[in-house]
Scaffold this motif. Sequence first.
Motif, PDB file in Angstrom:
ATOM      1  N   ASN A 152      -7.433   3.407  -6.442  1.00 18.22           N
ATOM      2  CA  ASN A 152      -8.341   2.870  -7.460  1.00 18.22           C
ATOM      3  C   ASN A 152      -8.793   3.947  -8.422  1.00 18.22           C
ATOM      4  O   ASN A 152      -9.880   3.887  -8.984  1.00 18.22           O
ATOM      5  CB  ASN A 152      -9.535   2.190  -6.786  1.00 18.22           C
ATOM      6  N   GLY A 153      -7.961   4.949  -8.595  1.00 20.05           N
ATOM      7  CA  GLY A 153      -8.288   6.022  -9.536  1.00 20.05           C
ATOM      8  C   GLY A 153      -8.271   7.373  -8.836  1.00 20.05           C
ATOM      9  O   GLY A 153      -8.537   7.464  -7.634  1.00 20.05           O
ATOM     10  N   ILE A 154      -7.973   8.379  -9.642  1.00 20.40           N
ATOM     11  CA  ILE A 154      -7.893   9.736  -9.100  1.00 20.40           C
ATOM     12  C   ILE A 154      -9.310  10.305  -8.974  1.00 20.40           C
ATOM     13  O   ILE A 154     -10.114  10.139  -9.890  1.00 20.40           O
ATOM     14  CB  ILE A 154      -7.034  10.589 -10.050  1.00 20.40           C
ATOM     15  N   PRO A 155      -9.633  10.937  -7.859  1.00 21.15           N
ATOM     16  CA  PRO A 155     -10.976  11.530  -7.713  1.00 21.15           C
ATOM     17  C   PRO A 155     -11.274  12.500  -8.863  1.00 21.15           C
ATOM     18  O   PRO A 155     -10.362  13.183  -9.350  1.00 21.15           O
ATOM     19  CB  PRO A 155     -10.898  12.264  -6.371  1.00 21.15           C
TER      20      PRO A 155
ATOM     21  N   GLY B 143     -12.024  15.441 -11.298  1.00 17.84           N
ATOM     22  CA  GLY B 143     -11.639  16.850 -11.239  1.00 17.84           C
ATOM     23  C   GLY B 143     -10.222  17.085 -10.733  1.00 17.84           C
ATOM     24  O   GLY B 143      -9.767  18.217 -10.681  1.00 17.84           O
ATOM     25  N   ARG B 144      -9.545  16.002 -10.332  1.00 15.08           N
ATOM     26  CA  ARG B 144      -8.164  16.182  -9.850  1.00 15.08           C
ATOM     27  C   ARG B 144      -7.191  15.608 -10.870  1.00 15.08           C
ATOM     28  O   ARG B 144      -7.574  14.835 -11.736  1.00 15.08           O
ATOM     29  CB  ARG B 144      -7.976  15.450  -8.505  1.00 15.08           C
ATOM     30  N   GLU B 145      -5.916  15.968 -10.729  1.00 16.01           N
ATOM     31  CA  GLU B 145      -4.906  15.486 -11.678  1.00 16.01           C
ATOM     32  C   GLU B 145      -3.774  14.784 -10.945  1.00 16.01           C
ATOM     33  O   GLU B 145      -3.410  15.202  -9.836  1.00 16.01           O
ATOM     34  CB  GLU B 145      -4.306  16.684 -12.404  1.00 16.01           C
ATOM     35  N   GLY B 146      -3.235  13.744 -11.562  1.00 12.27           N
ATOM     36  CA  GLY B 146      -2.114  13.024 -10.957  1.00 12.27           C
ATOM     37  C   GLY B 146      -0.890  13.922 -10.849  1.00 12.27           C
ATOM     38  O   GLY B 146      -0.591  14.670 -11.764  1.00 12.27           O
ATOM     39  N   ARG B 147      -0.209  13.883  -9.728  1.00 17.60           N
ATOM     40  CA  ARG B 147       1.002  14.690  -9.557  1.00 17.60           C
ATOM     41  C   ARG B 147       2.215  13.786  -9.393  1.00 17.60           C
ATOM     42  O   ARG B 147       3.285  14.058  -9.889  1.00 17.60           O
ATOM     43  CB  ARG B 147       0.883  15.577  -8.314  1.00 17.60           C
ATOM     44  N   ALA B 148       2.037  12.699  -8.653  1.00 19.67           N
ATOM     45  CA  ALA B 148       3.158  11.800  -8.373  1.00 19.67           C
ATOM     46  C   ALA B 148       2.775  10.390  -8.815  1.00 19.67           C
ATOM     47  O   ALA B 148       1.620  10.141  -9.192  1.00 19.67           O
ATOM     48  CB  ALA B 148       3.426  11.808  -6.879  1.00 19.67           C
ATOM     49  N   TRP B 149       3.741   9.476  -8.795  1.00 16.48           N
ATOM     50  CA  TRP B 149       3.449   8.061  -9.048  1.00 16.48           C
ATOM     51  C   TRP B 149       3.830   7.258  -7.817  1.00 16.48           C
ATOM     52  O   TRP B 149       4.920   7.421  -7.264  1.00 16.48           O
ATOM     53  CB  TRP B 149       4.224   7.557 -10.271  1.00 16.48           C
ATOM     54  N   ARG B 150       2.906   6.397  -7.412  1.00 15.94           N
ATOM     55  CA  ARG B 150       3.143   5.536  -6.251  1.00 15.94           C
ATOM     56  C   ARG B 150       3.143   4.078  -6.652  1.00 15.94           C
ATOM     57  O   ARG B 150       2.489   3.699  -7.627  1.00 15.94           O
ATOM     58  CB  ARG B 150       2.014   5.702  -5.221  1.00 15.94           C
ATOM     59  N   VAL B 151       3.797   3.277  -5.838  1.00 14.75           N
ATOM     60  CA  VAL B 151       3.773   1.831  -6.053  1.00 14.75           C
ATOM     61  C   VAL B 151       2.767   1.206  -5.102  1.00 14.75           C
ATOM     62  O   VAL B 151       2.714   1.548  -3.920  1.00 14.75           O
ATOM     63  CB  VAL B 151       5.184   1.238  -5.857  1.00 14.75           C
ATOM     64  N   ARG B 152       1.967   0.332  -5.670  1.00 16.22           N
ATOM     65  CA  ARG B 152       0.940  -0.383  -4.905  1.00 16.22           C
ATOM     66  C   ARG B 152       1.645  -1.446  -4.050  1.00 16.22           C
ATOM     67  O   ARG B 152       2.372  -2.280  -4.581  1.00 16.22           O
ATOM     68  CB  ARG B 152       0.048  -1.086  -5.929  1.00 16.22           C
ATOM     69  N   THR B 153       1.444  -1.392  -2.745  1.00 12.73           N
ATOM     70  CA  THR B 153       2.080  -2.386  -1.871  1.00 12.73           C
ATOM     71  C   THR B 153       1.046  -3.401  -1.402  1.00 12.73           C
ATOM     72  O   THR B 153      -0.155  -3.242  -1.673  1.00 12.73           O
ATOM     73  CB  THR B 153       2.701  -1.704  -0.633  1.00 12.73           C
ATOM     74  N   ASN B 154       1.504  -4.418  -0.698  1.00 17.70           N
ATOM     75  CA  ASN B 154       0.577  -5.363  -0.072  1.00 17.70           C
ATOM     76  C   ASN B 154       1.154  -5.764   1.280  1.00 17.70           C
ATOM     77  O   ASN B 154       2.227  -5.282   1.658  1.00 17.70           O
ATOM     78  CB  ASN B 154       0.335  -6.573  -0.979  1.00 17.70           C
ATOM     79  N   ASN B 155       0.462  -6.612   1.959  1.00 16.80           N
ATOM     80  CA  ASN B 155       0.941  -6.969   3.304  1.00 16.80           C
ATOM     81  C   ASN B 155       1.637  -8.317   3.367  1.00 16.80           C
ATOM     82  O   ASN B 155       1.838  -8.862   4.451  1.00 16.80           O
ATOM     83  CB  ASN B 155      -0.206  -6.889   4.319  1.00 16.80           C
ATOM     84  N   ASN B 156       2.025  -8.855   2.207  1.00 20.37           N
ATOM     85  CA  ASN B 156       2.862 -10.053   2.253  1.00 20.37           C
ATOM     86  C   ASN B 156       4.189  -9.649   2.882  1.00 20.37           C
ATOM     87  O   ASN B 156       4.748  -8.608   2.518  1.00 20.37           O
ATOM     88  CB  ASN B 156       3.141 -10.587   0.843  1.00 20.37           C
TER      89      ASN B 156
END
Length: 311
Positions: A133-136, A138-151
Amino acid sequence: MRKNLFRPDSGYRGRFAPSPTGPLHFGSLVAAVGSYLDAKHHHGTWLVRMEDLDTPRCASSAAESILRTLDALGLHSDEPILYQSLRTAAYEDALRKLQSSSAAYPCCCTRKEIADSALNGLEGPVYPGTCRNGIPAGREGRAWRVRTNNNPVEFCDALQGCITQRLESEIGDFVVKRADGLFAYQLAVVVDDAFQGITHVVRGSDLLDSTPRQIYLQHLLGLRVPQYLHLPVAVNESGEKLSKQTLAAPVDETHPASTLLRVLNFLRQQPPQELVGSNTGTILDWAMQNWHPERLAGIRALPSSIAYFPK
Ligand code: GLU
């Protein structure tokens, strides 16, 4: 190049997609021969794709050596070889698509941070969702992830039966672009299978657990889901998968016909003794006509030692 001279193209498109991190070994040859025979048995097209995405680990000499070995065995790609190292723009496009629907999000976590707070899933730590839900601050994004679900993601493999995975709890939000800027295998394989119009994926059962992630990405990107057939992987005496890490020996290309007969034996195709002394073309013709993958149903691993074929 062996062509289906008397039959119209069946629409089947298969592929062999090695990662050129070293010379071809018996384990990868099993996937090459299995995918080739399945394609040719169905009067289809068979392609070779070099998965040389992980440039630091891939050497062009390894790609050349793999292609030379395939050639020596009579396994020729029906179309020019596709190199993933030249496909970055297509992966960028796919990532943009995932970003624009918020299916992908940036992640700042290091491997250590994840290991410290994650539970273990099917393939190591399940990402705990820190950056979901957002990067904490003072930190910076390094990688990209895909949001999964439990379906449940379900697919029926031609050999291994129907498999269901709940990605969020069993795998976790997975990386599609790595912190070092390289695109991840899961994204690239899906983009390229679609780009090449692949209808049937035949590969080793070590990738069975990756398939639901790939199907999930295909859905997110609006791509067609191919059919999957996962062959048993070849293991050594200690039960380890043959690989560069387990120091698997390179394929013997100086005796291509007996190497092929060994692979056919491993694949339980029961090549007749009369084939001994034949050339690779004759052996492959016999094997594509007599292809019975169902003999491997439910088998995820077999020792490579059973591949012995009397000379
Ligand atoms: N490049 C992967 C490997 O060598 C195989 C990818 C695939 O067949 O989907 O393990």
